[in-house]
Design a protein around this motif. Structure first.
Motif, PDB file in Angstrom:
ATOM      1  N   GLN A  26       3.829  -5.777  18.042  1.00  0.00           N
ATOM      2  CA  GLN A  26       2.580  -6.047  17.763  1.00  0.00           C
ATOM      3  C   GLN A  26       2.355  -7.788  18.139  1.00  0.00           C
ATOM      4  O   GLN A  26       1.181  -7.990  18.341  1.00  0.00           O
ATOM      5  CB  GLN A  26       2.476  -6.006  16.155  1.00  0.00           C
ATOM      6  CG  GLN A  26       2.471  -4.517  15.767  1.00  0.00           C
ATOM      7  CD  GLN A  26       2.225  -4.461  14.144  1.00  0.00           C
ATOM      8  OE1 GLN A  26       3.405  -4.559  13.421  1.00  0.00           O
ATOM      9  NE2 GLN A  26       1.193  -4.107  13.648  1.00  0.00           N
ATOM     10  N   HIS A 128      11.509  -2.435  14.243  1.00  0.00           N
ATOM     11  CA  HIS A 128      10.073  -2.175  13.667  1.00  0.00           C
ATOM     12  C   HIS A 128       9.241  -1.497  14.433  1.00  0.00           C
ATOM     13  O   HIS A 128       8.614  -1.781  15.076  1.00  0.00           O
ATOM     14  CB  HIS A 128       9.319  -3.849  13.345  1.00  0.00           C
ATOM     15  CG  HIS A 128       8.323  -3.761  12.544  1.00  0.00           C
ATOM     16  ND1 HIS A 128       7.839  -4.663  11.678  1.00  0.00           N
ATOM     17  CD2 HIS A 128       7.038  -2.999  12.573  1.00  0.00           C
ATOM     18  CE1 HIS A 128       6.878  -4.536  11.023  1.00  0.00           C
ATOM     19  NE2 HIS A 128       6.187  -3.550  11.670  1.00  0.00           N
ATOM     20  N   ASN A 173      12.310  -1.252   9.631  1.00  0.00           N
ATOM     21  CA  ASN A 173      11.133  -1.488   9.049  1.00  0.00           C
ATOM     22  C   ASN A 173      10.290  -0.067   8.704  1.00  0.00           C
ATOM     23  O   ASN A 173      10.195   0.462   9.587  1.00  0.00           O
ATOM     24  CB  ASN A 173      10.060  -2.399   9.906  1.00  0.00           C
ATOM     25  CG  ASN A 173       8.899  -2.580   9.061  1.00  0.00           C
ATOM     26  OD1 ASN A 173       8.544  -3.215   8.051  1.00  0.00           O
ATOM     27  ND2 ASN A 173       7.705  -1.688   9.612  1.00  0.00           N
ATOM     28  N   GLU A 174      10.390   0.169   7.308  1.00  0.00           N
ATOM     29  CA  GLU A 174       9.587   1.406   7.249  1.00  0.00           C
ATOM     30  C   GLU A 174      10.076   2.774   7.797  1.00  0.00           C
ATOM     31  O   GLU A 174       9.334   3.245   8.627  1.00  0.00           O
ATOM     32  CB  GLU A 174       8.132   1.163   7.334  1.00  0.00           C
ATOM     33  CG  GLU A 174       7.248   0.163   6.575  1.00  0.00           C
ATOM     34  CD  GLU A 174       5.725  -0.026   6.790  1.00  0.00           C
ATOM     35  OE1 GLU A 174       5.107   0.631   7.645  1.00  0.00           O
ATOM     36  OE2 GLU A 174       5.063  -0.555   5.907  1.00  0.00           O
ATOM     37  N   GLY A 340       2.432  12.112   3.635  1.00  0.00           N
ATOM     38  CA  GLY A 340       3.778  12.230   2.997  1.00  0.00           C
ATOM     39  C   GLY A 340       4.040  13.711   2.673  1.00  0.00           C
ATOM     40  O   GLY A 340       5.288  13.918   2.551  1.00  0.00           O
ATOM     41  N   LYS A 348      -3.244  13.633  -2.782  1.00  0.00           N
ATOM     42  CA  LYS A 348      -3.548  12.425  -3.181  1.00  0.00           C
ATOM     43  C   LYS A 348      -5.066  12.462  -3.330  1.00  0.00           C
ATOM     44  O   LYS A 348      -5.756  13.324  -2.588  1.00  0.00           O
ATOM     45  CB  LYS A 348      -3.242  11.430  -2.261  1.00  0.00           C
ATOM     46  CG  LYS A 348      -3.938  11.504  -1.057  1.00  0.00           C
ATOM     47  CD  LYS A 348      -3.618  10.132   0.141  1.00  0.00           C
ATOM     48  CE  LYS A 348      -4.420  10.401   1.331  1.00  0.00           C
ATOM     49  NZ  LYS A 348      -3.906   9.538   2.232  1.00  0.00           N
ATOM     50  N   GLU A 389       5.556  -7.363   2.994  1.00  0.00           N
ATOM     51  CA  GLU A 389       4.340  -7.343   3.574  1.00  0.00           C
ATOM     52  C   GLU A 389       3.067  -7.169   2.751  1.00  0.00           C
ATOM     53  O   GLU A 389       3.668  -6.311   1.640  1.00  0.00           O
ATOM     54  CB  GLU A 389       4.012  -6.224   4.665  1.00  0.00           C
ATOM     55  CG  GLU A 389       4.657  -6.491   5.910  1.00  0.00           C
ATOM     56  CD  GLU A 389       4.674  -5.336   6.977  1.00  0.00           C
ATOM     57  OE1 GLU A 389       3.549  -4.583   6.810  1.00  0.00           O
ATOM     58  OE2 GLU A 389       5.518  -5.067   7.873  1.00  0.00           O
ATOM     59  N   GLU A 445      -2.775  -3.636  15.892  1.00  0.00           N
ATOM     60  CA  GLU A 445      -2.558  -2.684  14.526  1.00  0.00           C
ATOM     61  C   GLU A 445      -2.246  -1.299  15.232  1.00  0.00           C
ATOM     62  O   GLU A 445      -3.279  -0.578  14.743  1.00  0.00           O
ATOM     63  CB  GLU A 445      -3.674  -3.161  13.848  1.00  0.00           C
ATOM     64  CG  GLU A 445      -3.846  -2.195  12.608  1.00  0.00           C
ATOM     65  CD  GLU A 445      -2.499  -2.499  11.614  1.00  0.00           C
ATOM     66  OE1 GLU A 445      -1.986  -3.413  11.776  1.00  0.00           O
ATOM     67  OE2 GLU A 445      -2.425  -1.445  10.809  1.00  0.00           O
ATOM     68  N   TRP A 446      -1.415  -1.121  15.776  1.00  0.00           N
ATOM     69  CA  TRP A 446      -0.762   0.267  16.169  1.00  0.00           C
ATOM     70  C   TRP A 446      -2.100   1.095  16.809  1.00  0.00           C
ATOM     71  O   TRP A 446      -2.588   0.807  17.375  1.00  0.00           O
ATOM     72  CB  TRP A 446       0.038   0.812  14.980  1.00  0.00           C
ATOM     73  CG  TRP A 446       1.034  -0.006  14.511  1.00  0.00           C
ATOM     74  CD1 TRP A 446       1.154  -0.787  13.132  1.00  0.00           C
ATOM     75  CD2 TRP A 446       2.285  -0.366  15.175  1.00  0.00           C
ATOM     76  NE1 TRP A 446       2.328  -1.576  13.152  1.00  0.00           N
ATOM     77  CE2 TRP A 446       3.008  -1.358  14.377  1.00  0.00           C
ATOM     78  CE3 TRP A 446       2.761  -0.021  16.583  1.00  0.00           C
ATOM     79  CZ2 TRP A 446       4.137  -1.737  14.732  1.00  0.00           C
ATOM     80  CZ3 TRP A 446       3.890  -0.615  16.776  1.00  0.00           C
ATOM     81  CH2 TRP A 446       4.844  -1.533  15.902  1.00  0.00           C
TER      82      TRP A 446
END
Ligand code: GBH
Length: 497
Positions: A26, A128, A173-174, A340, A348, A389, A445-446
């Motif tokens: 990024q 990442h 990362n994640e 998810g 959700k 973050e 941002e991806w």
């Protein structure tokens, strides 16, 4: 003046780390400079249609060349730490199938030395999201167990070259986001999915996320094992993992909805943390997944139990969760299947949890920060936590309207309220040791490319000029209050002796 409320900043524990975060893809740009190999994200972002504005990270914010200037920006804010990631493809352009790229080694050497020269501690992630494309091409990356050996090989190189100066290492990362977005919804590389999950040319959304996660957990274990046996004695750093941590609030007080929220947490986060800390997958996952879930050998259990020194928490948002195991759930307004996808046992519901933002996944609910941290404290025996973050993204404005971007009161309000909630968790006994704002600069941002801005500094993408937003000044003030009180505390302690 900026309302950097001093009673808030003065209440954080002594030695608390306040920093900003970044990542290689990024920030760096320089995608072919000095022998860097292609990463999976280079390949992915170069395919038309993948990124919202058709952009990529070829130049990004050119941090590779501008890091000295960026360190000056950090010095202005007064942070005592900087979180960044090493680009695997810069160190090993062909992964294990080629040589170490000494120019890449030198780059991070210079970065680390320059940070330390300003009293800023490097907080370093080994990955990442980005990995050498070669690993995808040769054997399918995270899908193959071979990646465990290759990740350990790469980690060893980083420990060897930088370990004398790095006190906090992060393996991943994640990894939950990589597994879910890369192999269930297929919206991140390597863009694999199947069935109702998305529109991919190959993949298996029901099975592959679990295989990939298993390989990442074992890769983490292999790296930690190397660190502990070969380096920790003389280098004495901590090593951890960073999870994307969403707070799942049950939509009602019914025991069904409360269990659904617990399942959501297990399928999203404990999926990785339980094996790494307890040596086994969460019971809910075993019950629901059966043979879809790989299992660990006895040997793994011995080697990996307590396989980290801290948990890194990327926390931005919360969702309501509704049970779909005992009642039938229709997707409807505000109610959706999450990526998810807790194996169809929970949905959700974004309605009402908090203010919505420019990002469809980011709802402002500061209470979620406190609840998340207390949850982790209780489940994982008060393990040290870093908030690796936290921050707010806003939509890019037309050039004529840079001022509205610079006056980012909303971001300040967001950070203040989340820091307040964090402090409240600390007062309840959580062992939180640091907070990193995402991010120092606006950046790639991806999937949103450059259309979303997360920086404390504005970046003009034509000139790459950096300009502080009000939030940079606010964070500076906040940290200087903290430092002032921290000094006063140690001064009083000294006088008492
Ligand atoms: C982090 O990603 C990244 O580490 C960072 O690189 C990025 O720039 C930053 O945050 C801001 O986006 O529960 O299924 O609806 C966070 C990206 C946001 C992806 C939450 C998963 C929830 C998925 N994630 N999202 S779901």
């Amino acid at each position: 003046i900026l309302g950097a409320n001093s009673s808030l900043s003065s209440s954080f524990p002594t030695n608390f780390l306040f920093g900003t975060a970044s990542s290689s893809y990024q920030f760096e740009g320089a995608y072919l400079t000095h022998g860097k190999g292609l990463s999976n994200w280079d390949t992915f972002s170069h395919k038309p249609g993948n990124i919202a504005d058709g952009s990529n990270g070829d130049i990004a914010v050119d941090h590779y060349h501008m890091y000295l200037e960026d360190i000056e920006l950090m010095e202005y804010i007064g942070v005592n730490t900087f979180r960044f990631s090493i680009s695997w493809a810069r160190i090993l352009p062909k992964g294990i199938f080629g040589d170490v790229n000494m120019a890449g080694i030198r780059h991070y050497d210079n970065l680390i030395n320059s940070l330390l020269g300003k009293g800023i501690e490097p907080f370093v992630s080994l990955t990442h999201y980005d990995i050498p494309q070669e690993l995808e091409d040769k054997y399918g990356g995270w899908l193959s167990s071979q990646v465990q050996k290759d990740f350990a090989y790469y980690a060893n190189i980083c420990f060897k070259y930088y370990g004398d100066r790095v006190k906090h290492w992060v393996t991943f990362n994640e990894p939950n986001v990589v597994a879910i977005r890369g192999y269930r919804s297929g919206i991140y590389p390597p863009a694999r999915c199947s069935g109702s999950f998305g529109n991919c040319s190959s993949g298996d959304s029901e099975r592959e996320p679990f295989i990939v996660a298993h390989n990442m957990i074992l890769s983490h274990a292999a790296a930690v094992d190397i660190y502990r046996t070969k380096y920790q004695g003389k280098q004495n750093a901590s090593i951890g993992i960073v999870m994307n941590a969403v707070w799942y609030e049950p939509i009602s007080n019914s025991s069904e909805d409360r269990l659904a929220a617990q399942r959501a947490q297990s399928f999203y986060m404990n999926w990785f943390l339980d094996p790494i800390i307890f040596g086994k997958y969460p019971q809910e996952m075993k019950d629901i997944l059966g043979s879809l879930l790989p299992h660990f050998s006895k040997d793994y259990f011995k080697k990996l139990k307590n396989g980290l020194d801290f948990i890194g928490v990327n926390h931005y948002t919360s969702f309501y969760v509704k049970d779909c195991l005992h009642s039938t759930c229709e997707q409807g307004p505000g109610i959706s299947k999450t990526e998810g996808y807790y194996l169809r046992t929970a949905l959700k519901n974004n309605a009402l949890i908090g203010e919505s933002t420019a990002l469809d996944w980011l709802y402002i609910y500061p209470e979620g920060m406190e609840k998340m941290v207390i949850y982790l404290k209780n489940r994982y025996n008060n393990i040290p936590i870093f908030i690796t973050e936290n921050g707010l993204g806003v939509m890019n404005q037309p050039d004529s309207n840079v001022d509205s971007c610079l006056n980012d009161d909303k971001r300040i309000e967001y950070m203040k309220s989340y820091l307040d909630a964090l402090l409240s968790a600390i007062r309840k006994g959580a062992d939180v040791r640091g907070y990193f704002a995402w991010s120092l600069l606006d950046n790639f941002e991806w999937l949103s490319g450059y259309t979303i801005r997360f920086g404390l500094y504005h970046v003009d993408y034509l000139t790459l000029k950096r300009t502080p937003k009000t939030s940079a000044k606010w964070y500076k003030q906040f940290i200087s209050n903290f430092t002032r009180f921290e000094d006063a505390t140690s001064y009083h302690m000294l006088m008492k002796q």
